[in-house]
Design a protein around this motif. Sequence first.
Motif, PDB file in Angstrom:
ATOM      1  N   LYS A  77      -4.526  -5.368 -12.025  1.00  0.00           N
ATOM      2  CA  LYS A  77      -3.914  -5.370 -13.534  1.00  0.00           C
ATOM      3  C   LYS A  77      -2.667  -5.750 -13.581  1.00  0.00           C
ATOM      4  CE  LYS A  77      -6.845  -0.960 -13.565  1.00  0.00           C
ATOM      5  NZ  LYS A  77      -6.668   0.587 -13.437  1.00  0.00           N
ATOM      6  N   ALA A  78      -2.064  -6.051 -14.925  1.00  0.00           N
ATOM      7  CA  ALA A  78      -0.887  -6.562 -15.143  1.00  0.00           C
ATOM      8  C   ALA A  78       0.309  -5.940 -14.261  1.00  0.00           C
ATOM      9  CB  ALA A  78      -0.688  -6.701 -16.699  1.00  0.00           C
ATOM     10  N   GLU A  79       0.018  -4.354 -14.345  1.00  0.00           N
ATOM     11  CA  GLU A  79       1.334  -3.868 -13.513  1.00  0.00           C
ATOM     12  C   GLU A  79       1.367  -3.825 -12.363  1.00  0.00           C
ATOM     13  OE1 GLU A  79      -2.294  -0.646 -14.673  1.00  0.00           O
ATOM     14  OE2 GLU A  79      -1.183  -2.471 -15.844  1.00  0.00           O
ATOM     15  N   HIS A  80       0.341  -4.309 -11.643  1.00  0.00           N
ATOM     16  CA  HIS A  80       0.325  -4.273 -10.216  1.00  0.00           C
ATOM     17  C   HIS A  80       1.278  -5.504  -9.960  1.00  0.00           C
ATOM     18  CE1 HIS A  80      -3.929  -2.805  -9.910  1.00  0.00           C
ATOM     19  NE2 HIS A  80      -3.483  -1.728  -9.916  1.00  0.00           N
ATOM     20  N   TYR A  81       1.479  -6.468 -10.483  1.00  0.00           N
ATOM     21  CA  TYR A  81       2.487  -7.391 -10.473  1.00  0.00           C
ATOM     22  C   TYR A  81       3.782  -7.143 -10.004  1.00  0.00           C
ATOM     23  CZ  TYR A  81      -1.016 -11.118 -11.667  1.00  0.00           C
ATOM     24  OH  TYR A  81      -2.177 -12.001 -11.915  1.00  0.00           O
ATOM     25  N   ASP A  82       4.376  -6.341 -10.507  1.00  0.00           N
ATOM     26  CA  ASP A  82       5.512  -5.731 -10.354  1.00  0.00           C
ATOM     27  C   ASP A  82       5.580  -4.995  -8.749  1.00  0.00           C
ATOM     28  OD1 ASP A  82       6.310  -6.196 -13.067  1.00  0.00           O
ATOM     29  OD2 ASP A  82       6.234  -4.134 -13.720  1.00  0.00           O
ATOM     30  N   THR A  83       4.836  -4.373  -8.554  1.00  0.00           N
ATOM     31  CA  THR A  83       4.528  -3.680  -7.343  1.00  0.00           C
ATOM     32  C   THR A  83       4.579  -4.954  -6.239  1.00  0.00           C
ATOM     33  OG1 THR A  83       3.533  -1.981  -8.190  1.00  0.00           O
ATOM     34  CG2 THR A  83       3.463  -2.234  -5.731  1.00  0.00           C
ATOM     35  N   VAL A  84       3.652  -5.836  -6.391  1.00  0.00           N
ATOM     36  CA  VAL A  84       3.476  -7.087  -5.708  1.00  0.00           C
ATOM     37  C   VAL A  84       5.045  -7.717  -5.229  1.00  0.00           C
ATOM     38  CG1 VAL A  84       2.589  -9.377  -5.538  1.00  0.00           C
ATOM     39  CG2 VAL A  84       1.197  -7.515  -5.956  1.00  0.00           C
ATOM     40  N   GLY A  85       5.569  -7.879  -6.493  1.00  0.00           N
ATOM     41  CA  GLY A  85       6.999  -8.661  -6.485  1.00  0.00           C
ATOM     42  C   GLY A  85       8.018  -7.671  -5.538  1.00  0.00           C
ATOM     43  N   ALA A  86       7.775  -6.511  -5.823  1.00  0.00           N
ATOM     44  CA  ALA A  86       8.885  -5.636  -5.141  1.00  0.00           C
ATOM     45  C   ALA A  86       8.269  -5.655  -3.412  1.00  0.00           C
ATOM     46  CB  ALA A  86       8.898  -4.203  -5.418  1.00  0.00           C
ATOM     47  N   ALA A  87       7.213  -5.556  -3.159  1.00  0.00           N
ATOM     48  CA  ALA A  87       6.717  -5.708  -2.026  1.00  0.00           C
ATOM     49  C   ALA A  87       7.081  -7.021  -1.200  1.00  0.00           C
ATOM     50  CB  ALA A  87       5.034  -5.566  -1.753  1.00  0.00           C
ATOM     51  N   LEU A  88       6.874  -8.053  -2.178  1.00  0.00           N
ATOM     52  CA  LEU A  88       7.338  -9.549  -1.544  1.00  0.00           C
ATOM     53  C   LEU A  88       8.947  -9.593  -1.023  1.00  0.00           C
ATOM     54  CD1 LEU A  88       6.870 -12.555  -1.078  1.00  0.00           C
ATOM     55  CD2 LEU A  88       7.230 -12.930  -3.388  1.00  0.00           C
ATOM     56  N   LEU A  89       9.774  -8.929  -1.940  1.00  0.00           N
ATOM     57  CA  LEU A  89      11.114  -9.106  -1.786  1.00  0.00           C
ATOM     58  C   LEU A  89      11.464  -8.218  -0.689  1.00  0.00           C
ATOM     59  CD1 LEU A  89      12.575  -8.814  -5.313  1.00  0.00           C
ATOM     60  CD2 LEU A  89      12.369 -10.839  -3.860  1.00  0.00           C
TER      61      LEU A  89
ATOM     62  N   PHE B 132       0.743  -1.318  -0.069  1.00  0.00           N
ATOM     63  CA  PHE B 132      -0.064  -0.028  -0.037  1.00  0.00           C
ATOM     64  C   PHE B 132       1.019   1.267  -0.066  1.00  0.00           C
ATOM     65  CE2 PHE B 132      -3.213  -2.665   2.325  1.00  0.00           C
ATOM     66  CZ  PHE B 132      -3.855  -3.247   1.280  1.00  0.00           C
ATOM     67  N   GLU B 133       2.002   1.132   0.498  1.00  0.00           N
ATOM     68  CA  GLU B 133       2.927   2.287   0.533  1.00  0.00           C
ATOM     69  C   GLU B 133       3.483   2.609  -0.813  1.00  0.00           C
ATOM     70  OE1 GLU B 133       7.671   2.730   1.944  1.00  0.00           O
ATOM     71  OE2 GLU B 133       6.051   1.999   3.657  1.00  0.00           O
ATOM     72  N   MET B 134       3.962   1.397  -1.617  1.00  0.00           N
ATOM     73  CA  MET B 134       4.565   1.330  -2.941  1.00  0.00           C
ATOM     74  C   MET B 134       3.377   2.125  -4.087  1.00  0.00           C
ATOM     75  SD  MET B 134       6.751  -1.740  -3.038  1.00  0.00           S
ATOM     76  CE  MET B 134       8.282  -2.112  -1.994  1.00  0.00           C
ATOM     77  N   ASP B 135       2.158   1.622  -3.834  1.00  0.00           N
ATOM     78  CA  ASP B 135       1.082   1.626  -4.875  1.00  0.00           C
ATOM     79  C   ASP B 135      -0.194   1.931  -4.094  1.00  0.00           C
ATOM     80  OD1 ASP B 135      -0.654   2.064  -6.812  1.00  0.00           O
ATOM     81  OD2 ASP B 135       0.168   0.096  -7.994  1.00  0.00           O
ATOM     82  N   PRO B 136      -0.646   3.158  -3.567  1.00  0.00           N
ATOM     83  CA  PRO B 136      -1.749   3.370  -2.736  1.00  0.00           C
ATOM     84  C   PRO B 136      -2.892   3.027  -3.599  1.00  0.00           C
ATOM     85  CG  PRO B 136      -0.292   5.205  -2.577  1.00  0.00           C
ATOM     86  CD  PRO B 136       0.382   4.298  -3.639  1.00  0.00           C
ATOM     87  N   GLU B 137      -2.947   3.229  -5.058  1.00  0.00           N
ATOM     88  CA  GLU B 137      -4.107   2.783  -5.780  1.00  0.00           C
ATOM     89  C   GLU B 137      -4.540   1.217  -5.551  1.00  0.00           C
ATOM     90  OE1 GLU B 137      -3.399   3.886  -9.963  1.00  0.00           O
ATOM     91  OE2 GLU B 137      -2.722   5.761  -9.402  1.00  0.00           O
ATOM     92  N   VAL B 138      -3.635   0.364  -5.201  1.00  0.00           N
ATOM     93  CA  VAL B 138      -4.115  -1.023  -4.949  1.00  0.00           C
ATOM     94  C   VAL B 138      -5.084  -0.967  -3.485  1.00  0.00           C
ATOM     95  CG1 VAL B 138      -2.247  -2.041  -6.408  1.00  0.00           C
ATOM     96  CG2 VAL B 138      -1.906  -1.918  -3.867  1.00  0.00           C
ATOM     97  N   LYS B 139      -4.707  -0.169  -2.880  1.00  0.00           N
ATOM     98  CA  LYS B 139      -5.499  -0.410  -1.530  1.00  0.00           C
ATOM     99  C   LYS B 139      -7.127  -0.438  -1.566  1.00  0.00           C
ATOM    100  CE  LYS B 139      -5.240   1.030   3.394  1.00  0.00           C
ATOM    101  NZ  LYS B 139      -4.866   1.926   4.409  1.00  0.00           N
ATOM    102  N   PRO B 140      -7.713   0.148  -2.523  1.00  0.00           N
ATOM    103  CA  PRO B 140      -9.069   0.100  -2.606  1.00  0.00           C
ATOM    104  C   PRO B 140      -9.698  -1.256  -3.089  1.00  0.00           C
ATOM    105  CG  PRO B 140      -8.345   1.945  -3.581  1.00  0.00           C
ATOM    106  CD  PRO B 140      -7.340   1.473  -3.123  1.00  0.00           C
ATOM    107  N   LEU B 141      -8.597  -2.154  -3.696  1.00  0.00           N
ATOM    108  CA  LEU B 141      -8.935  -3.439  -4.267  1.00  0.00           C
ATOM    109  C   LEU B 141      -8.962  -4.224  -2.742  1.00  0.00           C
ATOM    110  CD1 LEU B 141      -6.456  -4.191  -6.889  1.00  0.00           C
ATOM    111  CD2 LEU B 141      -8.670  -3.383  -7.161  1.00  0.00           C
ATOM    112  N   PHE B 142      -8.827  -3.964  -1.668  1.00  0.00           N
ATOM    113  CA  PHE B 142      -9.071  -4.565  -0.398  1.00  0.00           C
ATOM    114  C   PHE B 142     -10.119  -4.101   0.399  1.00  0.00           C
ATOM    115  CE2 PHE B 142      -4.921  -5.443  -2.165  1.00  0.00           C
ATOM    116  CZ  PHE B 142      -4.765  -7.048  -2.270  1.00  0.00           C
ATOM    117  N   ALA B 143     -10.870  -3.138   0.079  1.00  0.00           N
ATOM    118  CA  ALA B 143     -11.611  -2.319   0.863  1.00  0.00           C
ATOM    119  C   ALA B 143     -12.731  -3.176   1.555  1.00  0.00           C
ATOM    120  CB  ALA B 143     -12.322  -1.195  -0.047  1.00  0.00           C
TER     121      ALA B 143
END
Length: 136
Positions: free
Chosen positions: A88-100, A32-43
């Motif tokens: 979205k496809a671009e979310h995968y990069d952020t998820v990968g960075a958050a995982l690492l 959520f810090e890296m990409d605040p736009e994904v937070k609403p997906l978990f509302a």
Amino acid sequence: MTEEQKILVQSSWEKVVPIADQAAEIFYGKLFEMDPEVKPLFANSDMSEQGKKLMQMITMAVKGLDKLDELVPAVQGLGKRHVGYGVKAEHYDTVGAALLDTLAVGLGEEFTPETKEAWTLTYTTLADVMKDASYS
């Protein structure tokens, strides 16, 4: 992926499992810090339950590295479901960075460059399978 990389991923994940709840909290905080736009997906999500699902999914994937013929269809199905959640496809990069980042925090000095490389390869490969099943 080499056998050594697979073992690095599996053995490092075994060290995360005992702190799974904390790791999930760290992961979603980073995401959520890296990409605040994904937070609403978990509302509408119970984040404690979401964290448990995340940890179970990663555990399944890590164990499945020994049985790719079973893992790939499961990961493809996961990718298709995530489209329905608004991923979205671009979310995968952020998820990968958050995982690492989460693994770096959780493993500390044990998150060696070799371990990071093995996790990067594993995540990228599985994310590509998910994206190919969903967006192509």
